[in-house]
Write a protein that holds these residues in place. Sequence first.
Motif, PDB file in Angstrom:
ATOM      1  N   ASN A 136       4.910   5.769   3.488  1.00 27.83           N
ATOM      2  CA  ASN A 136       5.384   6.243   2.176  1.00 27.83           C
ATOM      3  C   ASN A 136       4.248   6.843   1.354  1.00 27.83           C
ATOM      4  O   ASN A 136       4.501   7.590   0.403  1.00 27.83           O
ATOM      5  N   ALA A 137       3.015   6.502   1.698  1.00 28.53           N
ATOM      6  CA  ALA A 137       1.854   7.079   1.005  1.00 28.53           C
ATOM      7  C   ALA A 137       1.568   8.439   1.642  1.00 28.53           C
ATOM      8  O   ALA A 137       0.608   8.628   2.403  1.00 28.53           O
ATOM      9  N   THR A 138       2.382   9.391   1.329  1.00 26.01           N
ATOM     10  CA  THR A 138       2.396  10.674   2.040  1.00 26.01           C
ATOM     11  C   THR A 138       1.173  11.546   1.771  1.00 26.01           C
ATOM     12  O   THR A 138       0.977  12.538   2.465  1.00 26.01           O
ATOM     13  N   MET A 139       0.359  11.195   0.774  1.00 22.92           N
ATOM     14  CA  MET A 139      -0.828  11.987   0.476  1.00 22.92           C
ATOM     15  C   MET A 139      -2.042  11.557   1.314  1.00 22.92           C
ATOM     16  O   MET A 139      -3.108  12.177   1.216  1.00 22.92           O
ATOM     17  N   LEU A 140      -1.903  10.517   2.110  1.00 23.78           N
ATOM     18  CA  LEU A 140      -3.040   9.987   2.873  1.00 23.78           C
ATOM     19  C   LEU A 140      -3.673  11.050   3.761  1.00 23.78           C
ATOM     20  O   LEU A 140      -2.993  11.746   4.519  1.00 23.78           O
ATOM     21  N   GLU A 141      -4.991  11.144   3.665  1.00 23.75           N
ATOM     22  CA  GLU A 141      -5.774  12.043   4.511  1.00 23.75           C
ATOM     23  C   GLU A 141      -6.653  11.274   5.494  1.00 23.75           C
ATOM     24  O   GLU A 141      -6.977  11.780   6.569  1.00 23.75           O
ATOM     25  N   THR A 142      -7.071  10.068   5.111  1.00 23.23           N
ATOM     26  CA  THR A 142      -7.954   9.247   5.958  1.00 23.23           C
ATOM     27  C   THR A 142      -7.442   7.819   5.997  1.00 23.23           C
ATOM     28  O   THR A 142      -7.201   7.217   4.947  1.00 23.23           O
ATOM     29  N   ILE A 143      -7.285   7.286   7.216  1.00 21.85           N
ATOM     30  CA  ILE A 143      -6.939   5.878   7.428  1.00 21.85           C
ATOM     31  C   ILE A 143      -7.978   5.297   8.371  1.00 21.85           C
ATOM     32  O   ILE A 143      -8.073   5.710   9.535  1.00 21.85           O
ATOM     33  N   ARG A 144      -8.756   4.324   7.896  1.00 23.47           N
ATOM     34  CA  ARG A 144      -9.787   3.685   8.712  1.00 23.47           C
ATOM     35  C   ARG A 144      -9.541   2.172   8.698  1.00 23.47           C
ATOM     36  O   ARG A 144      -9.882   1.479   7.739  1.00 23.47           O
ATOM     37  N   LEU A 145      -8.955   1.682   9.770  1.00 20.13           N
ATOM     38  CA  LEU A 145      -8.598   0.262   9.884  1.00 20.13           C
ATOM     39  C   LEU A 145      -9.243  -0.376  11.099  1.00 20.13           C
ATOM     40  O   LEU A 145      -8.827  -1.447  11.549  1.00 20.13           O
ATOM     41  N   GLY A 146     -10.264   0.265  11.662  1.00 16.37           N
ATOM     42  CA  GLY A 146     -10.901  -0.239  12.870  1.00 16.37           C
ATOM     43  C   GLY A 146     -11.587  -1.577  12.671  1.00 16.37           C
ATOM     44  O   GLY A 146     -12.039  -1.924  11.574  1.00 16.37           O
ATOM     45  N   THR A 147     -11.698  -2.346  13.769  1.00 12.73           N
ATOM     46  CA  THR A 147     -12.380  -3.643  13.801  1.00 12.73           C
ATOM     47  C   THR A 147     -11.766  -4.620  12.802  1.00 12.73           C
ATOM     48  O   THR A 147     -12.362  -5.025  11.815  1.00 12.73           O
ATOM     49  N   ASN A 148     -10.514  -4.967  13.068  1.00 12.51           N
ATOM     50  CA  ASN A 148      -9.801  -6.015  12.353  1.00 12.51           C
ATOM     51  C   ASN A 148      -9.034  -6.833  13.386  1.00 12.51           C
ATOM     52  O   ASN A 148      -9.372  -6.810  14.583  1.00 12.51           O
ATOM     53  N   LEU A 171       0.822  -1.223   0.000  1.00  8.92           N
ATOM     54  CA  LEU A 171       0.000   0.000   0.000  1.00  8.92           C
ATOM     55  C   LEU A 171       0.851   1.265   0.000  1.00  8.92           C
ATOM     56  O   LEU A 171       0.463   2.293  -0.551  1.00  8.92           O
ATOM     57  N   GLY A 172       2.012   1.189   0.642  1.00  4.31           N
ATOM     58  CA  GLY A 172       2.869   2.369   0.699  1.00  4.31           C
ATOM     59  C   GLY A 172       3.377   2.814  -0.653  1.00  4.31           C
ATOM     60  O   GLY A 172       3.816   3.958  -0.809  1.00  4.31           O
ATOM     61  N   ALA A 173       3.308   1.932  -1.654  1.00  2.00           N
ATOM     62  CA  ALA A 173       3.762   2.286  -3.009  1.00  2.00           C
ATOM     63  C   ALA A 173       2.730   3.100  -3.773  1.00  2.00           C
ATOM     64  O   ALA A 173       3.035   3.634  -4.845  1.00  2.00           O
ATOM     65  N   LEU A 174       1.510   3.209  -3.250  1.00  3.30           N
ATOM     66  CA  LEU A 174       0.461   3.987  -3.927  1.00  3.30           C
ATOM     67  C   LEU A 174       0.601   5.442  -3.495  1.00  3.30           C
ATOM     68  O   LEU A 174      -0.064   5.921  -2.578  1.00  3.30           O
ATOM     69  N   SER A 175       1.462   6.147  -4.174  1.00  2.00           N
ATOM     70  CA  SER A 175       1.873   7.486  -3.730  1.00  2.00           C
ATOM     71  C   SER A 175       0.770   8.525  -3.818  1.00  2.00           C
ATOM     72  O   SER A 175       0.864   9.583  -3.188  1.00  2.00           O
ATOM     73  N   ARG A 176      -0.301   8.247  -4.581  1.00  2.00           N
ATOM     74  CA  ARG A 176      -1.382   9.228  -4.708  1.00  2.00           C
ATOM     75  C   ARG A 176      -2.564   8.921  -3.776  1.00  2.00           C
ATOM     76  O   ARG A 176      -3.557   9.654  -3.770  1.00  2.00           O
ATOM     77  N   LEU A 177      -2.469   7.858  -2.995  1.00  2.00           N
ATOM     78  CA  LEU A 177      -3.580   7.418  -2.153  1.00  2.00           C
ATOM     79  C   LEU A 177      -3.916   8.461  -1.093  1.00  2.00           C
ATOM     80  O   LEU A 177      -3.042   8.938  -0.376  1.00  2.00           O
ATOM     81  N   ARG A 178      -5.206   8.794  -1.008  1.00  2.00           N
ATOM     82  CA  ARG A 178      -5.675   9.772  -0.024  1.00  2.00           C
ATOM     83  C   ARG A 178      -6.645   9.179   0.990  1.00  2.00           C
ATOM     84  O   ARG A 178      -6.698   9.630   2.129  1.00  2.00           O
ATOM     85  N   TYR A 179      -7.423   8.197   0.555  1.00  2.00           N
ATOM     86  CA  TYR A 179      -8.449   7.618   1.432  1.00  2.00           C
ATOM     87  C   TYR A 179      -8.275   6.105   1.473  1.00  2.00           C
ATOM     88  O   TYR A 179      -8.284   5.439   0.432  1.00  2.00           O
ATOM     89  N   LEU A 180      -8.122   5.553   2.678  1.00  2.00           N
ATOM     90  CA  LEU A 180      -7.929   4.114   2.851  1.00  2.00           C
ATOM     91  C   LEU A 180      -8.859   3.624   3.946  1.00  2.00           C
ATOM     92  O   LEU A 180      -8.777   4.069   5.090  1.00  2.00           O
ATOM     93  N   SER A 181      -9.760   2.699   3.608  1.00  2.15           N
ATOM     94  CA  SER A 181     -10.673   2.126   4.594  1.00  2.15           C
ATOM     95  C   SER A 181     -10.767   0.621   4.409  1.00  2.15           C
ATOM     96  O   SER A 181     -11.277   0.140   3.402  1.00  2.15           O
ATOM     97  N   PHE A 182     -10.241  -0.104   5.419  1.00  2.84           N
ATOM     98  CA  PHE A 182     -10.383  -1.554   5.497  1.00  2.84           C
ATOM     99  C   PHE A 182     -11.188  -1.939   6.732  1.00  2.84           C
ATOM    100  O   PHE A 182     -11.148  -3.081   7.172  1.00  2.84           O
ATOM    101  N   ARG A 183     -11.906  -1.008   7.343  1.00  2.16           N
ATOM    102  CA  ARG A 183     -12.535  -1.289   8.633  1.00  2.16           C
ATOM    103  C   ARG A 183     -13.556  -2.419   8.523  1.00  2.16           C
ATOM    104  O   ARG A 183     -14.162  -2.637   7.480  1.00  2.16           O
ATOM    105  N   ASN A 184     -13.706  -3.125   9.619  1.00  2.00           N
ATOM    106  CA  ASN A 184     -14.640  -4.253   9.714  1.00  2.00           C
ATOM    107  C   ASN A 184     -14.340  -5.332   8.678  1.00  2.00           C
ATOM    108  O   ASN A 184     -15.159  -5.687   7.842  1.00  2.00           O
ATOM    109  N   ASN A 185     -13.109  -5.849   8.745  1.00  2.00           N
ATOM    110  CA  ASN A 185     -12.704  -7.021   7.984  1.00  2.00           C
ATOM    111  C   ASN A 185     -12.004  -7.982   8.951  1.00  2.00           C
ATOM    112  O   ASN A 185     -12.189  -7.883  10.167  1.00  2.00           O
ATOM    113  N   ILE A 186     -11.197  -8.897   8.425  1.00  2.00           N
ATOM    114  CA  ILE A 186     -10.495  -9.849   9.290  1.00  2.00           C
ATOM    115  C   ILE A 186      -9.008  -9.792   8.972  1.00  2.00           C
ATOM    116  O   ILE A 186      -8.298 -10.799   8.994  1.00  2.00           O
ATOM    117  N   ILE A 187      -8.515  -8.615   8.656  1.00  2.00           N
ATOM    118  CA  ILE A 187      -7.116  -8.438   8.286  1.00  2.00           C
ATOM    119  C   ILE A 187      -6.245  -8.538   9.535  1.00  2.00           C
ATOM    120  O   ILE A 187      -6.562  -7.955  10.576  1.00  2.00           O
TER     121      ILE A 187
END
Length: 543
Positions: free
Chosen positions: A171-183, A145-161
């Motif tokens: 490395n994804a320095t453009m990220l504005e939102t990270i939602r990884l809750g409930t994994n 995921l860190g190689a996606l340099s244009r990524l701004r919004y990432l949501s994996f919440r409520n999975n089994i990761i």
Amino acid sequence: MEKAYFLFLVAMVASLATASSSTTNVVALNNTSDHDLDALLAFKAAISDPQNILQINWSTSTSVCNWIGITCNRRHRRVAAIQLPKMGLVGTIPPQLGNLSFLVWLDLENNSFHGNLPTQMVHLRRLKHINLAFNSFDGEFPSWLGALSRLRYLSFRNNIISGSLPTTLSNATMLETIRLGTNLITGNLPQDWSALQNLEFLDMGNNQLEGPLPRSLFNLSSLQIFSFTNNTLSGYLPARICDHLPQLKGLYLSNNEFSGAVPAGIGGCPRLQILSLSYNNLAGNIPKEISNLTMLRVVFLAPNDVQGLIPADIGNLTNLEQLGIEVANLTEHFYTKKYLSSKSKMKGLGEGVTILGIKVKINSGGYCLYQYHYIDKILDKLQHLKVKEISTLFDPNLKLWEHSHNPIDQVEYSSAIGSLIYSMHCRKLDIPYAVSRLARYTKNLNMNHWKSTNRILGYLKRTKSLEVFYNKFSMVLEGYSNAEIPEHEIKVKECIYEPKIEEEDYVHDPNEEDEEVEFLPCLPTVESEVDPNSSTLALNGLA
């Protein structure tokens, strides 16, 4: 004449060159479009569609740009967005999806996808938005995921990761939102987050993280939502916690193992609206600097070992709506309640209080506990089940057994069972046996388990106004399951109150329409007794 003939030949050559170039461009465009078509057909083959929408609409007789859920860019007519949320799709993401080199937006929220995310997705270099929330994706957290340099919004919440967060994520320095809750994310957090200076929303609640919070997280000046609720994080919170968090609106650190004092520097977050530090090992006094937070709406500090008097200037918090603190006795509680209701927006307090999600009606005869609002939230969250009122918990014709194939909506089922367990422990003394049976099958469930869950929900819907009452002379609350309840031991009666809509203990993210209800943890003391001389009280200004 010769000159005219020469110019004619030059014009002919230029015309042929232009035609050749145009033909080459068309061929190239067709080739790249074929890549998109092949990728989407592979995606279609890897999923099942209960509604048959894709089976019918995704036809090779029409352009992919006209397919449901597909958007193409104007210039190249290449696939730029896949938007298929809440369609009941079941399946996996094939490696060919990584060939959609112009993909900017991927939204598969609230389906039943499973399996690992293919490493070929690292080729989606234009991707800015990826929302795979509320599915059953598993496996290690993707390091690419860190190689996606244009990524701004990432949501994996409520999975089994599972697994730990890779250091490459920053490395994804453009990220504005990270939602990884409930994994099932484990281990310590990466130490260096300083590159994510655009980050505004960080939610990693309900995982299995441990160790201290990296100090670099407190230097992200754009951060507005900071949520690590319900992990096993430990260590001290920085004394000057707000020095580099001028935009912070919500701080959610409840249900961890933080120790030390409530940071005095919390008063340096002028925009803070939600402060949730309950269920930790914090000690010391309530810092007087908390009175500087004039935008504060919700405060949860209990239970901790925070002691001392409530700061006199707390009346400056004119926007305060909910307050959860420990007080020495009910006399101090009622004084505080009266004082705050006159100074702030806390209203409709009457004689009722909220003890971490449990409504308590206090009168001269004793205490009445109810969860009308909580049950309504469960039913609203699961409204697609079309729950109907029912008077009995069990259908003797439904047999429960372990399901050997893929579970049916495992994540949602686990969430529903968790909600029922909360109600079971906190108030509903008649459902423990039924709930405990269903809780055995969170990983190997079939449709009968869902039918049984629906039946319990129907029973709660029918009985949600029946509450537990006990008088002031007997402080021991005994529960009975599937047995007659002696009237002289415990009384069940209907409390008279006006149900009102409650505002959730979190700030909504504007990028998503629907938020799950965050259910507060059960207060252990409610099961056994309520001591009028020492209680953990949450004053709810909306109830």
